[in-house]
Design a protein around this motif. Structure first.
Motif: not given
Length: 386
Positions: A115-120, A129-131
């Motif tokens: 998974f990833r949690s971020s900011t542009l 995003v999670f898979a």
């Protein structure tokens, strides 16, 4: 078996390279594991300067997957500097969170994912995003006859999951909105039952879920890990249809409010209220359920679920805190029978340690009791982290 040794060497070499890079980078910044303010053990500098990571171990006591197991989640955190907008206001940017998860339980359920949690930062977009893939043995319940105990059915799920959400921040960065998407492909193995599960439709045995939706969020919490004050409100929905490649036509609507308020200098109060409504014909395993500490997953499900939970955190001594919490919830199929069954409850206690002061990140353990079982949780940040 022939590939076992080479695979092990690759894994060990990768870990060695990762740790070597982290510690070499840490030496440039003279990273220490003690906080400069109180001298206590602290991982803030390691996480900031060494690209460090926290390995979150969890003992799984979830009755729905066998009652005992373990999970490991290596989590990388990257602190982001605040951004000064054109009008001179300061916009805080959430830390990047990247990680994986692996779990195995006593009833041979297992899952692996990332998974990833971020900011542009420039376009002001928050994304997640999670898979994952899992081979899970889960318990579901049905009440076939009135005035009798619920009947348990143990089902095997082989599932591939993908989820993503992209929220665009408004001029007031506390507000954001955007699309989200869920893909779920499942194959269910049904053991031989004397009485087949009444809630399983034949098309549920091998199915594809493709759901497109959207979300609107207000997040005024002082941090995303273990808030001391602030409120987060989110309304979101999912639409499932054959036009999206789904085997089902259904809607799901969710409302969630989580708030924190300092009741005294060292006493933080929290309140969580959530509701979920399913419309149309969703599969049984995606119907709204009760999410409370101490309540087995999938134990209570229906077309509607309502959850209310409160907690108190008392910062007793330096970095150590004591928790107390309790909640009420109900899951039902029809609004005219909303409280035909008794309201479900849970309560418990736990502790926290301020592990990374600069992130306001606390970790600890919760022990909870529901109507049937005890459960234990290793908590990263907050049990309500969203």
């Amino acid at each position: 078996m022939k590939n076992k040794k080479p695979t092990s060497k690759i894994i060990l070499f990768s870990l060695w390279m990762l740790l070597s890079f982290s510690f070499l980078n840490a030496q440039k910044h003279q990273v220490v594991f003690k906080d400069s303010l109180d001298g206590a053990f602290d991982l803030s500098d390691f996480l900031i300067y060494a690209n460090g990571f926290i390995v979150v171990p969890t003992i799984i006591t979830e009755p729905a997957v066998g009652g005992f197991g373990g999970a490991v989640a290596p989590i990388f955190l990257k602190k982001r500097a605040p951004v000064i907008e054109e009008d001179g206001t300061k916009r805080f940017v959430n830390p990047d969170i990247t990680g994986g998860i692996g779990m195995y339980t006593a009833n041979k359920s297992w899952m692996g994912g990332a998974f990833r949690s971020s900011t542009l930062v420039k376009p002001k977009i928050l994304y997640r995003v999670f898979a994952a893939y899992g081979d899970m043995n889960l318990s579901f319940y049905a009440n076939n006859l009135p005035n009798q105990a619920d009947q348990e059915f143990k089902l095997n799920f082989k599932s591939t999951i993908f989820y993503t959400q992209w929220l665009k921040q408004f001029k007031n960065a506390k507000w954001s909105a955007g699309p989200q998407y869920l893909f779920l492909n499942s194959k269910i193995n049904l053991p031989d039952f004397n009485l087949p599960p009444p809630f399983v439709d034949p098309k549920d045995i091998k199915s594809t879920i493709s759901q497109l939706g959207g979300a609107v969020q207000f997040d005024g919490r002082d941090n995303i890990f273990t808030p001391d004050k602030g409120i987060r409100v989110q309304a979101d929905f999912f639409w499932s249809d054959k036009a999206l490649g789904s085997d089902y036509q259904a809607w799901r609507i969710n409302l969630s409010t989580i708030g924190y308020y300092p009741l005294a200098k060292k006493l933080i109060g929290g309140l969580r209220i959530e509701g979920e409504q399913a419309l149309g014909s969703p599969p049984f395993y995606l119907k709204p359920g009760i999410n409370l500490r101490g309540i087995p997953a999938a134990r209570y499900m229906g077309n509607t679920s309502i959850v209310a939970e409160g907690e108190l955190r008392w910062d007793v001594y330096r970095r150590w805190s004591v928790m107390g919490f309790g909640g009420l919830a109900s899951a039902f199929d029809d609004w005219d029978k909303a409280f035909a069954k008794p309201v479900v409850y849970s309560y418990g206690s736990g502790f926290r340690y301020l592990l990374a002061r600069k992130f306001k990140l606390r970790m600890g353990v919760d022990i909870a009791k529901g109507p049937e079982d005890w459960a234990y949780y290793i908590v990263f940040g907050s049990n309500w982290m969203r």
